[in-house]
Design a protein around this motif. Structure first.
Motif, PDB file in Angstrom:
ATOM      1  N   ASP A 136       0.873  -1.181   0.000  1.00  0.00           N
ATOM      2  CA  ASP A 136       0.000   0.000   0.000  1.00  0.00           C
ATOM      3  C   ASP A 136       0.903   1.222   0.000  1.00  0.00           C
ATOM      4  N   ASP A 137       1.009   1.806  -1.182  1.00  0.00           N
ATOM      5  CA  ASP A 137       1.918   2.916  -1.402  1.00  0.00           C
ATOM      6  C   ASP A 137       1.124   4.208  -1.568  1.00  0.00           C
ATOM      7  N   SER A 138      -0.146   4.179  -1.137  1.00  0.00           N
ATOM      8  CA  SER A 138      -1.057   5.272  -1.489  1.00  0.00           C
ATOM      9  C   SER A 138      -0.734   6.589  -0.778  1.00  0.00           C
ATOM     10  N   SER A 139      -0.183   6.491   0.399  1.00  0.00           N
ATOM     11  CA  SER A 139       0.025   7.711   1.167  1.00  0.00           C
ATOM     12  C   SER A 139       1.378   8.322   0.849  1.00  0.00           C
ATOM     13  N   SER A 140       1.468   9.629   0.999  1.00  0.00           N
ATOM     14  CA  SER A 140       2.757  10.284   0.749  1.00  0.00           C
ATOM     15  C   SER A 140       3.630  10.243   1.994  1.00  0.00           C
ATOM     16  N   MET A 141       3.094   9.631   3.076  1.00  0.00           N
ATOM     17  CA  MET A 141       3.866   9.637   4.314  1.00  0.00           C
ATOM     18  C   MET A 141       4.255   8.248   4.817  1.00  0.00           C
ATOM     19  N   THR A 181      -7.459  -1.295   7.057  1.00  0.00           N
ATOM     20  CA  THR A 181      -8.252  -0.111   7.367  1.00  0.00           C
ATOM     21  C   THR A 181      -9.711  -0.534   7.252  1.00  0.00           C
ATOM     22  N   PHE A 182     -10.619   0.357   7.525  1.00  0.00           N
ATOM     23  CA  PHE A 182     -12.030   0.009   7.432  1.00  0.00           C
ATOM     24  C   PHE A 182     -12.352  -0.481   6.023  1.00  0.00           C
ATOM     25  N   ASN A 183     -12.984  -1.639   5.985  1.00  0.00           N
ATOM     26  CA  ASN A 183     -13.402  -2.238   4.726  1.00  0.00           C
ATOM     27  C   ASN A 183     -12.245  -2.557   3.783  1.00  0.00           C
ATOM     28  N   GLY A 184     -11.036  -2.600   4.335  1.00  0.00           N
ATOM     29  CA  GLY A 184      -9.914  -3.086   3.551  1.00  0.00           C
ATOM     30  C   GLY A 184      -9.330  -2.127   2.531  1.00  0.00           C
ATOM     31  N   GLY A 185      -9.643  -0.841   2.644  1.00  0.00           N
ATOM     32  CA  GLY A 185      -9.177   0.113   1.633  1.00  0.00           C
ATOM     33  C   GLY A 185      -7.733   0.553   1.842  1.00  0.00           C
ATOM     34  N   LEU A 186      -7.310   1.469   0.985  1.00  0.00           N
ATOM     35  CA  LEU A 186      -5.961   2.016   1.074  1.00  0.00           C
ATOM     36  C   LEU A 186      -5.878   3.000   2.246  1.00  0.00           C
ATOM     37  N   LEU A 187      -4.683   3.125   2.774  1.00  0.00           N
ATOM     38  CA  LEU A 187      -4.503   4.003   3.925  1.00  0.00           C
ATOM     39  C   LEU A 187      -4.901   5.440   3.582  1.00  0.00           C
ATOM     40  N   ASN A 188      -4.579   5.841   2.374  1.00  0.00           N
ATOM     41  CA  ASN A 188      -4.848   7.225   2.008  1.00  0.00           C
ATOM     42  C   ASN A 188      -6.339   7.510   1.885  1.00  0.00           C
ATOM     43  N   ASP A 189      -7.137   6.459   1.686  1.00  0.00           N
ATOM     44  CA  ASP A 189      -8.585   6.654   1.575  1.00  0.00           C
ATOM     45  C   ASP A 189      -9.269   6.448   2.928  1.00  0.00           C
ATOM     46  N   SER A 190      -8.483   6.210   3.961  1.00  0.00           N
ATOM     47  CA  SER A 190      -9.068   5.892   5.262  1.00  0.00           C
ATOM     48  C   SER A 190      -9.168   7.154   6.106  1.00  0.00           C
ATOM     49  N   ASN A 191      -9.584   6.977   7.345  1.00  0.00           N
ATOM     50  CA  ASN A 191      -9.664   8.108   8.271  1.00  0.00           C
ATOM     51  C   ASN A 191      -8.343   8.326   9.010  1.00  0.00           C
ATOM     52  N   CYS A 192      -7.251   7.852   8.424  1.00  0.00           N
ATOM     53  CA  CYS A 192      -5.941   7.970   9.066  1.00  0.00           C
ATOM     54  C   CYS A 192      -5.572   9.435   9.271  1.00  0.00           C
ATOM     55  N   ALA A 193      -5.072   9.740  10.457  1.00  0.00           N
ATOM     56  CA  ALA A 193      -4.624  11.101  10.746  1.00  0.00           C
ATOM     57  C   ALA A 193      -3.101  11.207  10.626  1.00  0.00           C
ATOM     58  N   PHE A 194      -2.473  10.136  10.186  1.00  0.00           N
ATOM     59  CA  PHE A 194      -1.041  10.116   9.906  1.00  0.00           C
ATOM     60  C   PHE A 194      -0.189  10.610  11.077  1.00  0.00           C
ATOM     61  N   CYS A 195      -0.557  10.175  12.256  1.00  0.00           N
ATOM     62  CA  CYS A 195       0.257  10.528  13.419  1.00  0.00           C
ATOM     63  C   CYS A 195       1.553   9.732  13.422  1.00  0.00           C
ATOM     64  N   GLY A 196       1.562   8.614  12.668  1.00  0.00           N
ATOM     65  CA  GLY A 196       2.780   7.826  12.567  1.00  0.00           C
ATOM     66  C   GLY A 196       3.064   6.941  13.759  1.00  0.00           C
ATOM     67  N   GLU A 197       2.107   6.844  14.681  1.00  0.00           N
ATOM     68  CA  GLU A 197       2.304   5.971  15.839  1.00  0.00           C
ATOM     69  C   GLU A 197       2.550   4.532  15.375  1.00  0.00           C
ATOM     70  N   CYS A 198       1.836   4.138  14.319  1.00  0.00           N
ATOM     71  CA  CYS A 198       1.974   2.765  13.812  1.00  0.00           C
ATOM     72  C   CYS A 198       3.385   2.535  13.288  1.00  0.00           C
ATOM     73  N   VAL A 199       3.880   3.510  12.539  1.00  0.00           N
ATOM     74  CA  VAL A 199       5.221   3.374  11.976  1.00  0.00           C
ATOM     75  C   VAL A 199       6.253   3.276  13.100  1.00  0.00           C
ATOM     76  N   ALA A 200       6.066   4.152  14.088  1.00  0.00           N
ATOM     77  CA  ALA A 200       7.024   4.169  15.193  1.00  0.00           C
ATOM     78  C   ALA A 200       6.986   2.868  15.977  1.00  0.00           C
ATOM     79  N   SER A 201       5.821   2.203  15.999  1.00  0.00           N
ATOM     80  CA  SER A 201       5.746   0.995  16.819  1.00  0.00           C
ATOM     81  C   SER A 201       6.055  -0.273  16.045  1.00  0.00           C
ATOM     82  N   CYS A 202       6.186  -0.192  14.741  1.00  0.00           N
ATOM     83  CA  CYS A 202       6.422  -1.397  13.946  1.00  0.00           C
ATOM     84  C   CYS A 202       7.843  -1.923  14.170  1.00  0.00           C
ATOM     85  N   PRO A 203       7.962  -3.200  14.504  1.00  0.00           N
ATOM     86  CA  PRO A 203       9.303  -3.737  14.766  1.00  0.00           C
ATOM     87  C   PRO A 203      10.071  -4.097  13.496  1.00  0.00           C
TER      88      PRO A 203
END
Lengths: 354, 529, 601, 150
Positions: A136-141, A181-203
């Motif tokens: 999923d390369d949809s987001s610019s972040m 994401t909800f209903n399996g869509g792309l991150l960029n089409d989701s309600n993501c607020a791009f806080c990056g908590e997920c990225v920071a927590s990914c091992p």
């Protein structure tokens, strides 16, 4: 009430506190128990089965991250039996994923990579028919690579428990499980607020920051702790610098400050303005109605002369100063001092109200 | 904030008003949301917009813009009438309770419903919920302050908090959420027309004497100066001739931009010191290139009064310099010798000497997580929450406040109320965020939020371009039709120079704080042809 | 074994029509309607009562009806048979011979269920009322002594109830066999403002249906068990968690709760005591793992049914974070009897360590499949040969699979094993919930293991790595074995991985998922090796390894295969061996199943 | 749809533990869970929509596409497997030309498998809507399918 515990770990008597988990006691006593799904900011999950230990008089192999420490516990953390299972777990993860460290942004900062190395794995016993899934390369972040995902659920807990943003969760079950994401869509089409908590927590390299990809390997980056320049929360963050350029922003609960290791989209992904080509690099002076490049010497002379002459002719109160809620305390202090001591006016304000 | 951010996670009740926290202070909103989902916190949201946090709220009060004093008085009316207030606390720690009691006595839930549109039952429910909490925090932002009676509203918030004994306790308090990184610091440092550092009034001779001594001058001016909006007015009238702007962009941030431009153009001399050539800088006679936060040393003070270090990570581009270096050089050239500093730290040390609440701070002490003022001595640990045993002024003073309507009522020509504000992905005038690829990509253009009922009346479909006009100007932007704003109101973010919401806003000021009424003015919306 | 059932005043006989799932699917309702019509016609409405009941247990010969008090048992009844039953039996007083059970051994017709070989060795405690009472009428249950146990419990102290339960030696029937009395004691010791007791009716083992039968046939016994348990541990709230695939069980539970509420047996101050108790029914949504206690709790809370490591145990921190006790349906149905007859009485049934009875869902290659309840310790042989009537089509017994996806198999060498917890565990099978699948020589044990692993792999919640990926890899190896693509090294890897999954998984699902593999490798390694080394499936189940050729040496030239073939791919002439046309053959195995002489390779 | 959802919600208490019953009712009404319905359920139960999606996809019961007018369920329980249930599934699948979980193009049938319905004595068993067909044989499939309503 005494909240001290005495436990035996690997034959050695150690102290712990009531309310601690076995893992916490181990860590406080410098006993390194491998973990993958554990994250100190999050509720424990007990899913990766790497932090399992043997505890006398307890059935099975309980995960140390969820097991409360009790007085008199006799714990073994590094038996052959545990090592064998940990190895199997790691090999299974490698077998059902695309873990190519050479081409991974996370190389050298990857917890899976470290664990594989620590367990002396140089070959994977299991040949599988693993089929890669699309990125999923949809987001610019944020880039999401499901093939590097180990389903530790840390991103989900970061999103649901830490940030309470509710953007991602685990969907389906068993070996079909995936982060969605909800209903399996792309991150960029989701309600993501791009806080990056997920990225920071990914091992692993399953979630990485897009803007910093290929801008510097972890060992090339110098981290400078500072305070975020956006809102009034004052998050502590680290500017990651390579060759005099800020290429990435990270944070860590260890930095202290009010944000406890979290950031928002602006703090984490909004610092590329620093390197923007539009940055002012030399003083500009208006000549013939147009701003033109100038020198510090000329510009400062004009400013000093002109303010001096206005003060002289029209009085100090015909000059005014707008300081800034974005500059430092020191600079605000100086603007105030300048207005009051150098010019002699109280006409100084900033945009606190706007 | 009287209290600290982390305390919000443990409040029993949070009354959140005039703050779209999830977009403006995402990190703070996480503390609030964690409290709610853990079951510890009950959230009351008072906001005319259906902000995200409404999903987490026990009660949502949707007030008409400009009615804050009324519903706050309404809550207090119920609390006093039902005897739910903290009687012992009120008796021992406050004064002028009778005046408050009298003032709110007429704000019955029914009357408040008429003024604010909030159902009387909800007023009562919210009052009971707030009053019953052992520790209730109030958090607010510009939604409360940017009105002609903003100061009144802030005092009302304080009244309510004191009434229930919530000031001076952990996880309680009155907590304005600061919008910009160093608003708190700029105020603390005396970048205000009426006070020097730590709110030491310019009108007090002993204060002026102290500073004059430290600054090496014979005297300091005693008459309070002009605020930003007053300065612009004075410039337009020719009374201000020279203006030095450090890192501000009034050409987007200030109300009634035509008027701002008029004022700036009338100046004899305008200096702008900034990191980009802003809309304001374009009007300047001299533009001085400044270093940004990543390129210099210093400190910021955050919304919870925490002073933290800013550290240099990279060199500034070209010849750009830190603001403090530039100011020092200009002062030297003007013959003032006491502004030559070897480092930012030297400035801090000088400042700390004249600033009681910062007196115990040094860079070395700040290195470990910062310090929250007041921190008067070198061994003081800083202050997590204010007014612990007693109020700074002694007793907490209740203010009797009457509600007044907004400056510009709607009428048949301009029938809609305009609320301005911000969005998550942009920051203030967009100088930085609009140059950030990721951020600007998420919110690249201005929009007008409009309720489906109004949209249908005006024949506007979602995504269509509309023209919004007020008595002062107009803009064109895309309509976003949805339930976010109520019938009769629209919302426009102010970040966008090409569709600057402050073309529309009114420069009506709160008489005390001089805050413009950004949250209410009358506009009309039309489909563009 | 039969309860003293209630007959309406003024009536002297009662016709019980089975409405278990098996009979219901074969027009039990039409039979019931016809019965009422015919009785009306015959003028017997005044003296004969008709009644729907839960499962009679003899599903193989359904639909079944019983005439009480005589106990006359009619099998394979069709709607057209009803008139004759009314006229000949109910009016004429003579049994309808042709509908009576035909004992295959003696070739005699058997008049009453009491004399039937199927029912005779059984000892019914759990199923005591199933088939005899109307599950939708609380009065029927009360008439057979229902709710006496609850009343008795409420007159005792909590500790007395727990002590009685401990004395009974009753162990959890859900699978693990943990002593119920001890479990209650743990929950009783937890201090909290709210506690819960949950009935686990998420019968997940694909091959067990006793919980379903109890809830459908005798729901009040479960309610009563919950009331007693709730009182013992101090719980005032309760859930029955029923799987979504059991709509009738769900409905009957709801009806039973409504009736009990009206009687004052549920709600505030039940039975006039100071104890409050309410029961809600929750419908599962199709996840085997929710039989696991912590996953079940997550599911009730509206979450993904993913287990949590223990401790904390549910008895300390369960549903909504409150102390929670979970018992399964069969356990709960035992409890009223333990109360009324006493723990000592209960302990007199069964073996030293396994007390009471066990209900088995007898299915597979067996003559009479159905629900059978026998004392703990009854030998497997007796269950299969006496109760179950032996192997279907007189084929050879190969193994019995117990415990479903978590269990293992008992090979013919252990045919006489007494069925109790200890013996089964020792053999590498488990009691589990009581699924008892009988296999014969046409069952491939590799395929069987693969079947169970397919199931567990699909039902794994995915939380822990060994279960999520370990079972996947195991299934891949098993699939290779059934295709003849595996090596002996793969088999070694399979066993090694199975051990790691067993030891390394988070919850019971993963910890037991390898059991079917380990058990079949243990007893039928030769079958694995035949697949691997000879590329043969001895049972001729694994289609990729079957040649679909008639072995002329074994062929008895009977022609059964040819008539079974759905695509006419087999040619056969009298006194000649059959011939399969491989072009036409669709490899459906109909011929293999039809051939009694195993002569198709 | 809004009214029907409101009607469903009116029977439940709007907390998280009501989610699964709410989803079951929604599926009972509409036959499947549409994104809009899941979103509404999320609001009602005060959860984020993605959590609802996570829960719904966990349980085998829930469907995310409209289903056919008739539901064919073939039991895959142990008893059915031993008695040849796989062959029944194959036969139904080939006659309907769909895989388990799919719906025929004409919308007449949806084919599903079920882990076990507890009708083991009738193995192998299949179900057409609410009717049970026990002791199935492949050759009986066509007749049963033909006898099912459009």
């Amino acid at each position: 009430m005494d909240d001290k515990l005495t436990l035996t770990i690997n034959g050695i008597s150690v102290r712990g506190k009531k309310g601690q988990t076995v893992l916490e006691v181990c860590r406080e006593n410098s006993i390194k128990v491998p973990t993958l799904c554990f994250h100190p900011k999050m509720p424990p999950y007990g899913g990766c089965r790497l932090c399992i230990v043997e505890i006398q008089n307890m059935r099975g192999l309980p995960p140390s991250c969820t097991t409360p420490a009790t007085d008199g516990m006799n714990i073994s953390t590094h038996t052959d039996r545990l090592f064998k299972i940990r190895r199997t777990v790691l090999e299974l993860l490698l077998a059902y994923g695309d873990h190519n460290c050479l081409m991974c942004e996370k190389n050298s900062e990857c917890e899976l990579q470290n664990l594989v190395y620590e367990h002396g794995i140089d070959t994977v016993r299991y040949k599988t028919n693993f089929v890669p899934k699309p990125l999923d390369d949809s987001s610019s972040m944020i880039v999401r690579d499901p093939n590097k995902c180990v389903l530790c659920g840390r991103c989900v807990r970061g999103c649901l428990s830490v940030q309470v943003n509710g953007v991602i969760d685990i969907a389906a079950r068993g070996s079909d499980s995936f982060i969605t994401t909800f209903n399996g869509g792309l991150l960029n089409d989701s309600n993501c607020a791009f806080c990056g908590e997920c990225v920071a927590s990914c091992p692993t390299g399953a979630l990485t920051q897009k803007q910093s990809r290929f801008k510097g390997r972890p060992w090339e980056l110098k981290k400078v702790q500072t305070t975020c320049t956006y809102c009034g929360v004052g998050c502590q963050l680290e500017l990651n610098v390579k060759d005099n350029e800020v290429v990435k922003v990270t944070t860590d609960p260890e930095l202290g400050g009010p944000n406890q290791g979290s950031l928002c989209v602006k703090g984490r992904f909004g610092n590329d303005f620093i390197n923007h080509p539009d940055r002012l690099k030399v003083p500009l002076v208006k000549k013939n109605g147009h701003l033109q490049e100038s020198t510090w010497d000329e510009a400062l002379k004009i400013v000093a002369d002109k303010m001096g002459s206005i003060k002289k002719t029209s009085g100090p109160d015909s000059l005014a100063f707008f300081s800034s809620a974005r500059t430092t305390n020191e600079e605000n202090y100086l603007v105030s001092k300048f207005a009051r001591a150098v010019i002699g006016t109280n006409n100084v304000d900033h945009c606190a109200r706007l | 904030m009287t209290n600290s951010i982390e305390e919000l996670e443990n409040s029993d009740v949070i009354l959140l008003t005039g703050s779209n926290t999830r977009e403006m202070h995402p990190v703070i909103s996480s503390f609030i949301k964690r409290g709610v989902v853990s079951g510890k916190t009950k959230l009351i949201v008072a906001d005319p917009r259906r902000i995200d946090l409404v999903d987490f709220a026990e009660i949502w009060l949707r007030q008409k813009p400009g009615s804050d004093v009324a519903w706050l008085n309404g809550l207090m009316h119920v609390i006093i009438k039902e005897g739910l207030y903290a009687k012992k606390y009120v008796e021992e720690r406050t004064e002028d309770f009778e005046a408050l009691k009298k003032a709110v006595s007429t704000y019955t839930p029914e009357r408040v419903e008429e003024i604010s549109g909030i159902p009387a039952a909800d007023i009562i429910a919210a009052a009971r919920l707030y009053a019953a909490a052992p520790a209730a925090a109030i958090a607010y932002a510009m939604g409360i302050t940017q009105h002609i009676n903003g100061t009144d509203a802030v005092k009302s918030v304080a009244n309510l908090s004191m009434l229930c004994g919530n000031i001076g306790i952990e996880s309680g308090g009155v907590n304005p959420l600061r919008g910009q990184n160093n608003v708190q610091g700029a105020c603390d440092m005396g970048a205000l027309p009426n006070v020097l550092t730590a709110y030491q009034s310019v009108t007090l001779p002993e204060v002026r004497e102290k500073f004059a001594k430290y600054w090496g001058v014979s005297s300091l001016p005693e008459k309070p100066g002009l605020t930003i909006v007053e300065t612009i007015d004075a410039a337009a009238k020719g009374q201000i001739k020279g203006l030095f702007i450090v890192g501000e962009n009034p050409m987007i941030s200030d109300p009634d931009l035509h008027h701002v431009e008029e004022g700036l153009r009338k100046l004899d001399f305008l200096v702008v010191q900034d990191i980009f050539l802003t809309e304001t800088a374009k009007l300047a006679d001299v533009v001085l290139p400044a270093a940004c936060f990543a390129e210099k040393e210093g400190t910021f003070s955050n919304t919870e009064r925490r002073v933290q270090r800013v550290r240099k990570a990279v060199d500034a581009p070209g010849e750009a310099k830190a603001d403090w270096e530039i100011m020092g050089e200009i002062a030297s050239r003007m013959g003032y010798k006491n502004m030559k500093y070897a480092s930012a730290e030297a400035i801090f040390d000088e400042m700390a000497k004249v600033t009681p609440s910062y007196a115990g701070m040094t860079y070395a002490r700040l290195d470990d997580g910062g310090l929250q003022w007041p921190c008067p001595t070198a061994d003081h640990p800083g202050t997590k929450f204010l007014h612990k045993e007693k109020f700074v002024r002694g007793k907490g003073k209740f203010h009797a406040i009457e509600w007044i309507p907004p400056a510009e009522p709607t009428d048949s020509e301009y029938p809609l109320i305009l609320i301005t504000g911000r969005v998550l992905y942009q920051y203030h005038t967009g100088t930085m965020t609009r140059r950030s690829e990721g951020l600007n990509g998420c919110a690249p253009e201005c929009f007008v939020e409009i309720n489906p009922v109004d949209a249908q009346k005006l024949g506007i479909a979602n995504g269509e371009m509309v023209k919004v006009s007020s008595r002062r100007g107009n803009l064109t932007a895309k309509a976003v039709v949805g339930e976010m704003t109520d019938v009769g109101a629209i919302f426009i973010p102010f970040h966008y120079f090409e569709a600057a919401a402050n073309n529309l806003t009114i420069a009506a000021l709160d008489p005390q704080a001089k805050i413009p009424e950004y949250k209410v003015c009358a506009v009309k919306v039309e489909k563009t042809k | 074994m039969e309860p003293a059932i209630r007959i309406q005043p003024g009536k002297d006989r009662q016709v019980l029509v089975c409405r278990g799932t098996g009979c219901e699917s074969q027009k039990a309702k039409v039979i019931f309607d016809n019965l009422e019509k015919e009785l009306e016609k015959a003028g017997l409405s005044g003296s004969v009562e008709t009644k729907y009941t839960g499962c009679h247990g003899f599903c193989q010969q359904g639909p079944t009806i019983m005439v009480m008090p005589a106990g006359t048992f009619y099998c394979n009844v069709t709607p057209d048979d009803v008139a004759e039953i009314v006229q000949t039996d109910l009016k004429g007083g003579q049994p309808v011979e042709r509908l009576l059970f035909l004992d295959p051994k003696t070739k005699d017709r058997v008049l009453t269920f009491r004399d039937m070989r199927y029912f005779n060795p059984q000892r019914r405690i759990v199923l005591r009322n199933c088939g005899f009472i109307n599950p939708e009428d609380i009065e029927d249950y009360i008439a057979v002594g229902g709710y006496d146990g609850a009343k008795k419990a409420l007159s005792m102290t909590q500790q007395q109830v727990i002590d009685n339960m401990k004395a009974s030696g009753l162990r959890g029937r859900g699978g693990a066999g943990f002593p119920t009395g001890m479990k209650w004691e743990f929950a009783n010791r937890s201090v909290a403002d709210q506690k819960y007791i949950i009935c686990n009716a998420d019968e997940g083992d694909p091959g067990a249906f006793m919980d379903r039968a109890v809830l459908e046939g005798d729901p009040h016994s479960v309610l009563e068990g919950l009331i007693i348990g709730g009182y013992a541990i101090g719980a005032t709230k309760s859930y029955i968690y029923v799987r979504a695939e059991y709509p009738m069980a769900y409905e009957r539970a709801i009806i039973a709760i409504d009736q009990a509420k009206k009687k004052g047996y549920l709600g505030k101050n039940i039975f006039g005591s100071s104890h409050d108790f309410e029961i809600k029914v929750k419908l599962g949504a199709g996840a085997f793992v929710c039989g696991e206690e912590t996953a079940l709790i997550a599911s009730i809370e509206g979450k993904r049914g993913m287990p949590m490591p223990r401790p904390p145990f549910p008895a300390v921190k369960g549903v909504f974070g409150k102390p929670t006790n979970i018992n399964n349906v069969e356990t709960l149905a035992n409890i009223p009897v333990v109360m009324t007859k006493g723990g000592e009485w209960f302990a007199s049934v069964g073996t030293e360590k396994s007390k009471g009875t066990k209900v088995f869902a007898l299915a597979g290659k067996i003559t009479y499949s159905g629900l059978v309840e026998v004392p703990m310790g009854t030998p497997l042989r007796e269950i299969i040969e006496e109760v179950g009537g032996g192997i279907l089509n007189k084929r050879k017994f190969k193994a019995a699979q117990t415990g479903g996806p978590s269990g293992g198999c008992i090979p013919a060498a252990h045919f006489d094993v007494p069925m109790d917890y200890e013996n089964l565990t020792q053999l590498g099978a488990i009691m589990g919930s009581g699924g008892l699948i009988v296999t014969d020589e046409t069952t491939c044990m590799v395929d069987m293991a693969k079947f169970f692993l397919t199931f567990t792999q699909k039902e794994s919640c995915g939380k822990c790595v060994p279960c999520r990926l370990g079972t996947k890899k195991m299934l891949e190896i098993l699939t290779d074995v059934t295709k003849g693509k595996a090596t002996l090294e793969d088999l070694d890897q399979l066993v090694a991985l199975a051990e790691d999954v067993k030891n390394g998984s988070l919850c019971g699902l993963g910890q037991t998922a390898p059991n079917p593999v380990l058990s079949t490798v243990r007893y039928f390694r030769d079958e694995y090796e035949a697949h691997i080394l000879k590329k043969e499936c001895p049972a001729r189940v694994c289609v990729r390894l079957i040649k679909f050729q008639v072995n002329p040496d074994k062929c008895k030239k009977c022609g059964q295969c040819a008539s079974a073939c759905p695509v006419e791919a087999i040619t056969w002439k009298k006194k000649e061996a059959a011939l399969i046309d491989s072009e036409k053959c669709i490899k459906c195995r109909s011929c293999i199943l039809a051939c009694r002489y195993n002569s198709i390779d | 749809m809004k009214e029907k959802l409101q009607e469903i919600f009116s029977h439940h208490h709007g907390t998280r533990d009501a989610l699964i019953p709410v989803l079951q009712d929604i599926q009972g009404e509409f036959g499947y869970l549409s994104p809009d319905a899941m979103d509404a359920a999320a609001r009602f139960c005060r959860m984020s929509p993605v959590e609802v999606y996570g829960v719904a996809t966990f349980y085998a019961q829930f469907k995310f596409d409209p289903v056919g007018r008739n539901i064919i369920m073939v039991c895959q329980g142990t008893a059915c497997h031993v008695m040849g249930g796989a062959r029944i599934l194959e036969e139904v699948a080939s006659q309907l030309q769909v895989e388990p979980g799919q719906t025929t193009t004409d919308g007449r049938f949806t084919l599903e498998t079920v882990a076990c319905i507890g009708a083991c004595a009738l193995a192998p068993a299949m179900f057409v809507n609410k009717d049970t067909h026990g002791r199935m044989k492949p050759e009986k499939v066509a007749e049963i399918l033909n006898g099912t309503g459009n």
